[in-house]
Write an enzyme that holds these catalytic residues in place. Structure first.
Site, PDB file in Angstrom:
ATOM      1  N   GLY A 194       0.773  -1.235   0.000  1.00 33.06           N
ATOM      2  CA  GLY A 194       0.000   0.000   0.000  1.00 33.06           C
ATOM      3  C   GLY A 194       0.806   1.288   0.000  1.00 33.06           C
ATOM      4  N   CYS A 232     -14.757   3.038 -27.453  1.00 32.75           N
ATOM      5  CA  CYS A 232     -16.082   3.597 -27.641  1.00 32.75           C
ATOM      6  C   CYS A 232     -16.715   3.861 -26.280  1.00 32.75           C
ATOM      7  CB  CYS A 232     -16.899   2.601 -28.455  1.00 32.75           C
ATOM      8  SG  CYS A 232     -18.178   3.407 -29.350  1.00 32.75           S
ATOM      9  N   GLU A 233     -16.219   4.872 -25.605  1.00 37.12           N
ATOM     10  CA  GLU A 233     -16.640   5.172 -24.236  1.00 37.12           C
ATOM     11  C   GLU A 233     -16.189   6.609 -23.942  1.00 37.12           C
ATOM     12  OE1 GLU A 233     -18.000   2.599 -22.193  1.00 37.12           O
ATOM     13  OE2 GLU A 233     -18.373   4.216 -20.771  1.00 37.12           O
ATOM     14  N   TYR A 270      -0.725  -2.118 -12.176  1.00 36.56           N
ATOM     15  CA  TYR A 270      -2.179  -2.113 -12.396  1.00 36.56           C
ATOM     16  C   TYR A 270      -2.557  -1.518 -13.758  1.00 36.56           C
ATOM     17  CZ  TYR A 270      -1.884  -3.128  -7.428  1.00 36.56           C
ATOM     18  OH  TYR A 270      -1.556  -3.694  -6.226  1.00 36.56           O
ATOM     19  N   GLU A 311       4.293  -6.461   1.810  1.00 38.58           N
ATOM     20  CA  GLU A 311       3.775  -7.022   0.560  1.00 38.58           C
ATOM     21  C   GLU A 311       3.546  -5.937  -0.497  1.00 38.58           C
ATOM     22  OE1 GLU A 311       1.031 -10.759   1.397  1.00 38.58           O
ATOM     23  OE2 GLU A 311      -0.072  -8.900   1.250  1.00 38.58           O
ATOM     24  N   PRO A 312       4.593  -5.195  -0.845  1.00 33.79           N
ATOM     25  CA  PRO A 312       4.382  -4.103  -1.798  1.00 33.79           C
ATOM     26  C   PRO A 312       4.178  -4.579  -3.229  1.00 33.79           C
ATOM     27  CG  PRO A 312       6.702  -4.309  -1.262  1.00 33.79           C
ATOM     28  CD  PRO A 312       5.990  -5.334  -0.431  1.00 33.79           C
ATOM     29  N   GLY A 313       3.313  -3.902  -3.956  1.00 30.95           N
ATOM     30  CA  GLY A 313       3.127  -4.191  -5.380  1.00 30.95           C
ATOM     31  C   GLY A 313       3.473  -2.930  -6.154  1.00 30.95           C
TER      32      GLY A 313
HETATM   33  C1  LIG Z   1      -3.464  -8.322   0.268  1.00 28.78           C
HETATM   34  C2  LIG Z   1      -2.724  -7.318  -0.537  1.00 28.78           C
HETATM   35  N1  LIG Z   1      -1.389  -7.267  -0.419  1.00 28.78           N
HETATM   36  C3  LIG Z   1      -0.676  -6.383  -1.153  1.00 28.78           C
HETATM   37  C4  LIG Z   1      -1.286  -5.516  -2.029  1.00 28.78           C
HETATM   38  C5  LIG Z   1      -0.437  -4.587  -2.821  1.00 28.78           C
HETATM   39  O1  LIG Z   1      -0.773  -3.260  -2.635  1.00 28.78           O
HETATM   40  P1  LIG Z   1       0.079  -2.136  -3.324  1.00 28.78           P
HETATM   41  O2  LIG Z   1       0.178  -2.469  -4.769  1.00 28.78           O
HETATM   42  O3  LIG Z   1      -0.664  -0.884  -3.091  1.00 28.78           O
HETATM   43  O4  LIG Z   1       1.423  -2.128  -2.665  1.00 28.78           O
HETATM   44  C6  LIG Z   1      -2.681  -5.546  -2.177  1.00 28.78           C
HETATM   45  C7  LIG Z   1      -3.355  -4.631  -3.123  1.00 28.78           C
HETATM   46  O5  LIG Z   1      -4.512  -4.442  -3.188  1.00 28.78           O
HETATM   47  C8  LIG Z   1      -3.426  -6.484  -1.403  1.00 28.78           C
HETATM   48  O6  LIG Z   1      -4.755  -6.546  -1.495  1.00 28.78           O
END
Ligand SMILES: Cc1ncc(COP(=O)(O)O)c(C=O)c1O
Length: 434
Positions: free
Chosen positions: A247, A360-361, A389, A289-291
């Protein structure tokens, strides 16, 4: 536009990883997802080497929902990070890439039986269970397989972080996890702890995405540690692992003010170490758990400008050859981006444009009201910070083919995902002649 990593401007042209936008467009076509591999690897290292503790095992888990394909899984594997997957499809991709199953964390609020079976059969390291019913289903399956399974329970600490409604995940009525304020949650923990096949390791939480307040994460940690302390004291159940989710906010536009990950992670680890020591907790491992924050600023999307239109009302549109099919975020959460005419990178802004896609939106707008040099047909338009994303949320709306993805580094480019062709669009269609 803010430049990240190896992105630079030379001779009026944007280049990434030492390769010019022009040559990438010529070689691979557009729209094109471009990943700056050096920047991605540097960001991974930033997380890995700043989330360390002398007292506790630390683990960075890449949330693959942000961006996953075989090559991304390979990079994450080589870096030693773990991997979070939320579906059979993400798990399949990871396993096909040869990602070690023991370093996979399997999430989801409604894991299908076939997904749980796949996780058990492939020896996934950790399953994060979401609710009581899922615990029953998993326990029954494990009994059949005569296998034990490490699990974490996803709980909801009720932290109301300031972010978009759709990416908040920890409010009391969130669809994810069970609330720490619900007394039944203690019963669920006891249920897992006493199960013959479930190995209760600890708790998981995730308070939302694109969060800029360090305090929200410190509050999350404190709330979780207090809860762990309660479980240990009242129930005499040891909580060895705490996963704090992801997050961490990133830069998209000047309004976004991300904190320094390296400084924050050190602060976070110290806070948890001190709390754990002072309260005699049995905590052994902490996970993050960063994405988005791992991949977003390494990615950009390159488009070709087709049409340019001035409306009767006086609005100037640039039409690009992609849109909400490759980047749904502006339409979905009013997300904002910065962009540049990649082949006019040193020219002065002269016109206010809105960048629209080809779908088309009416809501298919990528950037509203951006000052740019005068645009022309076949100019290249680059949008920055599209690593997370975008590809993972892409669609075939209007039967538009998904773009290719290239990784660039040291003057070389590698194709990681090929561009879809029209025949891919009908690959699953069945000709029915009655
Ligand atoms: C369970 C969980 N872990 C990690 C993430 C990754 O979040 P972010 O991409 O904001 O770091 C998410 C994103 O929704 C999530 O639901």
């Amino acid at each position: 536009m803010k430049l990240f990593g190896t992105m630079k401007i030379s001779d009026n042209m944007v280049e990434v990883g030492g390769v010019s936008a022009q040559s990438l467009a010529e070689e691979y076509g557009t729209p094109l997802y471009i990943i700056d591999e050096e920047q991605f690897k540097n960001t991974i290292a930033d997380f890995k080497y700043n989330f360390l503790s002398n007292q506790l095992k630390t683990n960075v888990i890449y949330a693959s929902k942000a961006l996953l394909n075989l090559y991304v899984a390979n990079i994450i594997d080589e870096s030693g990070l773990s991997l979070d997957v939320v579906s059979g499809g993400e798990l399949y991709t990871a396993l096909k890439a040869g990602f070690p199953a023991e370093r996979i964390f399997f999430h989801g609020n409604n894991k299908l039986v076939k997904e749980l079976q796949m996780a058990i059969e492939s020896n996934v390291g950790t399953i994060i269970v979401d609710n009581e019913l899922e615990i029953e289903i998993l326990s029954d399956l494990l009994k059949d397989y005569k296998k034990s399974q490490r699990v974490l329970l996803r709980v909801n600490p009720g932290i109301d972080a300031h972010t978009h409604e759709y990416i908040k995940t920890s409010k009391n009525d969130s669809k994810f996890g069970v609330s720490i304020f619900d007394e039944d949650t203690i019963e669920i923990i006891k249920r897992i702890h006493d199960d013959e096949y479930l190995e209760f390791k600890g708790l998981h939480c995730h308070i939302g995405s694109q969060i800029f307040q360090e305090d929200s994460f410190l509050k999350e940690s404190e709330t979780m540690l207090e809860y762990i302390s309660r479980i240990e004291k009242e129930e005499n159940i040891h909580v060895e692992e705490l996963n704090l989710g992801g997050g961490f906010g990133v830069y998209y536009t000047e309004e976004d003010k991300p904190f320094s990950i390296s400084e924050f992670l050190k602060k976070l680890v110290k806070f948890i170490e001190d709390y754990s020591k002072n309260n005699g907790l049995h905590l052994k491992q902490i996970d993050i758990e960063p994405g988005r924050s791992l991949i977003n600023n390494s990615g950009s999307t390159l488009y070709t400008i087709g049409g340019i239109k001035r409306t009767f009302g006086g609005k100037n549109y640039i039409f690009v050859d992609g849109g909400m099919t490759d980047n749904i975020r502006p339409a979905l959460y009013q997300a904002e981006y910065e962009g540049i005419i990649a082949n006019k990178a040193e020219e002065k802004p002269a016109v206010k444009y809105t960048i629209a896609g080809k779908c088309c939106e009416s809501g298919d707008l990528l950037i509203k009201d951006i000052m740019l040099p005068k645009a022309g047909r076949n100019d290249l338009f680059l949008i920055n910070s599209t690593g997370a994303y975008n590809y993972s949320m892409s669609s075939n709306y209007n039967r538009i083919e998904k773009p290719a993805m290239v990784f660039v580094m040291n003057g070389e480019s590698k194709l990681a995902v090929r561009r879809e062709e029209y025949k891919d669009l009908i690959a699953n269609d069945i000709v029915i002649n009655d």
